[in-house]
Design an enzyme around this catalytic site. Structure first.
Site, short mmCIF file in Angstrom:
data_model
loop_
_atom_site.label_atom_id
_atom_site.label_comp_id
_atom_site.label_asym_id
_atom_site.label_seq_id
_atom_site.Cartn_x
_atom_site.Cartn_y
_atom_site.Cartn_z
N HIS A 33 -128.22 29.84 -73.70
CA HIS A 33 -128.85 29.29 -72.50
C HIS A 33 -128.37 30.20 -71.36
CE1 HIS A 33 -124.90 27.42 -72.51
NE2 HIS A 33 -125.03 27.21 -71.22
N HIS A 36 -127.50 30.94 -66.80
CA HIS A 36 -127.13 30.45 -65.47
C HIS A 36 -127.42 31.52 -64.40
CE1 HIS A 36 -125.03 26.97 -67.06
NE2 HIS A 36 -124.37 27.72 -67.91
N HIS A 62 -125.56 33.02 -71.96
CA HIS A 62 -124.31 32.94 -72.71
C HIS A 62 -124.37 31.78 -73.70
CE1 HIS A 62 -121.55 29.81 -70.47
NE2 HIS A 62 -122.79 29.40 -70.50
N ASP A 91 -125.14 41.30 -64.81
CA ASP A 91 -126.44 40.80 -64.35
C ASP A 91 -127.56 41.10 -65.35
OD1 ASP A 91 -128.22 39.56 -62.55
OD2 ASP A 91 -128.85 41.51 -61.81
N HIS A 92 -128.35 40.05 -65.61
CA HIS A 92 -129.47 40.15 -66.57
C HIS A 92 -128.97 40.61 -67.95
CE1 HIS A 92 -132.03 39.45 -63.11
NE2 HIS A 92 -133.03 39.26 -63.93
N GLU A 135 -120.66 28.36 -61.97
CA GLU A 135 -121.59 28.38 -63.11
C GLU A 135 -122.85 27.61 -62.73
OE1 GLU A 135 -120.05 28.40 -67.34
OE2 GLU A 135 -120.95 26.41 -67.23
N CYS A 146 -123.72 23.46 -74.98
CA CYS A 146 -123.38 24.81 -74.53
C CYS A 146 -123.19 25.76 -75.71
CB CYS A 146 -122.10 24.80 -73.68
SG CYS A 146 -122.29 23.80 -72.20
#
Lengths: 137, 137, 137, 137, 137, 137
Positions: free
Chosen positions: F41, F43, F16, F81-82, F126, F35
């Protein structure tokens, strides 16, 4: 006067089976799946007991956590640790030992030893991903 | 309008002793046991600071966690980390540094820097098995 | 014959200070920084004791972990828990209680109670981010 | 050429009992204590499978962890999860299901599916405080 | 003379994509699956750096963990944290950023700053269930 | 009648960027710092879904956690996800994917599948140190 909550964590290892004797094998299997294995399976249960009240200005404690630790030992660990919940715990002979029911029973066993001025909440981890919480409300 | 809670976790390592100077050595020992060791013992304390409020529609934040991190550093870590709580923290010269009292003091130190629109709750872990929570209620 | 390792984890809470009495205050401060606080600070130490040997075909154990637990209690917990390491542990009156030195001392205290057929390794966590491991090699 | 190790963690929940059928009840009780409960108890077992080899320059992998995950599922989880180890796992009908023996059996079940160029190590957690490690050496 | 290992844990958050530019989209998809998402995904990477050597009898340290912390910050965190590994890290423009390759690169970046008398091992967690370890052997 | 809460934990890995397209680069940088990296980047997000209601006396469940697990999979994991949250999740094309906004969206996606008799609370991690909680209140 503001209130604070003190937490004490403990654990016990037990075998159990999810199952209702008044249901057919098919229905037990359909509802409880692999948790219904008649040979039992087991868990490392973690229990977190939370007690809320005013801080005693004498001691700086809500409750002596050493006393709470002993109460958890006598009421929960001695009753459940290294036991087969269905077979060896009186209450679960007629009550399905789901995480919810283990949590409520733990709450009831602890509640009667605590004064009314203290609130109680019990969190029971069946696995790190599945857990339940009960506070009698 | 619905509210959301943002949490930030930090830690500090400190020495302490549970003890009341106005009590006899016997009474301190009876009530506080090994925590009363006059040579001190210590902990890796973990603190979780929870701030509740409406999401700022501009930023998508309740509170900038970077700002909260700095506030925890200046109010909590700078005051408590690698310190002897009884000897070096002004408030604990006359207040027993139980987990409860450390938690309430941490709440008070943070509360005055936050606007009234935000609720605050502080959880303080003395060990992974013993911890307390305070929200000023 | 293949060998297996059994691990047992325990913990103790203690105060300490990093410091050499034969150094000046300036040098101690320069080398040990905030860990040199003369009023002490403290940690929740975690210790993992690993014992390697052949599985006993009778019991299926390398070592009875209940016996290892007792040995850790008598040699490590009774000596270090709720203590000031510098002041109350004989060996640290003349040895700087760094994680490394606590780990080596723990190894030596346990090693003499174990038969030569068993290898020993000790891991000592000072914090979850700083830890050391020693196996006498 | 240097080698690297890739780890994959999985878990299973099972019931077991430590016990030798060729021993008297008294001897089983003396050696295995509460783990000898004839009604069984249980655990959330965690297993960490470590595979060591050269990095495949094509993929940048030692082993595709998705393939390793499937192998752990078919060899370990399908065999042990939600099972009574003593009653439902063929090997443990004649072998005491200690952590050591579960670990060695897991190693053997996985070893035969891996090429000789890869080393294998298995760590089995019975609880977060009691665990064992085996690498066939 | 016996040697001891000191560990320091750190973390960084990064985006990446598993992919080889010299392969077709189909082959990348077949080998790397959802990790090949061209829009990237990401992880909270944890890195554990282990340094082995003799204890310095002056300080009681293998290595000053404060210095190691700074080295990890300058070589690893500054290079990887809050970055897109494929796009912003020079080495990964031509090297697939698998956990294995991130681990080996981290080892190489740290190795050149450490004297030959110290051994180095790097463990890289991509998730709590998938991780790799490299020691240059 | 007293109510109990059942929790189910899951996770997803995503990329994100915190950013508002209607703000200048300077303002985005000032407010969101690192950020705001335009290359993204990422998480390992952890999500804990809590459902509160009366225990069903038939099953001993508040809700079948297997059904809740499937709901989390279809509504949360399949969507996030992913993935690159900004690029691939419809809602985040016009909404900044802060932890707060991901948490509220997750709540909304789950809420519509649950009967009114059940309360819902979502906690989104996060990182292990930064997390948020939302219950629609």
């Amino acid at each position: 006067m503001p209130r604070i909550t003190a937490y004490r964590k403990a654990h016990f290892n037990a075998a159990h089976r999810l199952f209702r004797p008044d249901w057919s094998g098919e229905k037990n299997q359909e509802v409880f799946g692999k948790c219904n294995n008649p040979n039992f399976h087991g868990h490392n249960y973690e229990i977190v007991v939370a007690v809320t009240g005013e801080i005693n200005p004498e001691t700086g404690y809500v409750i002596d956590l050493g006393i709470l630790k002993q109460l958890i030992r006598s009421e929960i660990e001695d009753a459940f640790d290294h036991k087969n919940l269905n077979v060896e715990v009186e209450e679960f002979k007629t009550l399905n030992p789901t995480a919810e029911n283990i949590c409520v029973l733990s709450y009831q066993k602890l509640r009667k030893h605590l004064p009314d001025s203290l609130d109680l909440e019990v969190t029971l981890y069946e696995t790190p991903r599945n857990y339940v919480r009960y506070s009698g409300k």
